[in-house]
Design an enzyme around this catalytic site. Structure first.
Site: not given
Ligand code: THU
Length: 161
Positions: A62, A64, A73, A75
């Site tokens: 992820n 941000e 995210c 994925e």
């Molecule tokens: N996040 C992911 O990378 N994948 C997921 O399936 C769930 C959430 C990340 C998004 C954000 O950076 C952090 O986790 C908190 O939601």
């Protein structure tokens, strides 16, 4: 009015030793990818690793941003890279793992709704199911298709019918 039930099959492993060697490697790569996440706002570090039909393994995590919705995210970071580098190449499997400041999350990490939708497009394009390995410290869930995680989904067929 009739009632219809939708069943999905989930395999549950209580140890990584129960996984096939190739799946275990994907999980370990997802865990490693999580350690490189950029998640200063949530402190929730997620890693993903895809296995493509050509044997390539693509990792992502992820990313941000101070403007929160701008973040991506793990994925979709991995999926978008895979689709940009190897267009038209089917994804066979994705593994996902997440950590916070206390270490790995105990429960299996499922992909969020937007990631399910993104994965579904890829699955529909290739016509081949994408297995999803959701890894947690104490359990790992495996489903055999993204469609199983997104029943009654919207896809390009709905646009063109
Ligand atoms: N996040 C992911 O990378 N994948 C997921 O399936 C769930 C959430 C990340 C998004 C954000 O950076 C952090 O986790 C908190 O939601």
């Amino acid at each position: 009015m009739e009632t219809r039930h939708i069943d999905i099959k989930v395999e549950v492993a209580s140890s990584l030793d129960e996984l096939e060697t190739a799946d275990r490697e994907l999980v370990m790569r997802a865990q490693k990818a999580a350690s490189r996440a950029y998640a200063p706002y949530s402190q929730f570090n997620v890693g993903a690793c895809l296995l493509l039909e050509n044997g390539e393994m693509i990792e992502g995590n992820n990313q941000e941003n101070a403007s929160y919705p701008c973040g991506c995210c793990a994925e979709r970071t991995a999926l978008n890279y895979a689709r940009s580098k190897f267009p038209g190449t089917a994804v066979e499997t994705i593994a996902i793992a997440a950590f916070n400041s206390d270490g790995q999350m105990n429960t299996p990490i499922p992909p969020c709704g937007i990631c399910r939708q993104a994965l579904l497009e890829c699955e529909a394009d290739s016509g081949r199911p994408i297995r999803v390995i959701m890894n947690g410290k104490s359990l790992t869930n495996i489903v055999h298709s993204v469609a199983d995680l997104l029943p009654l989904s919207f896809d390009k067929k709905n646009l063109n019918e």
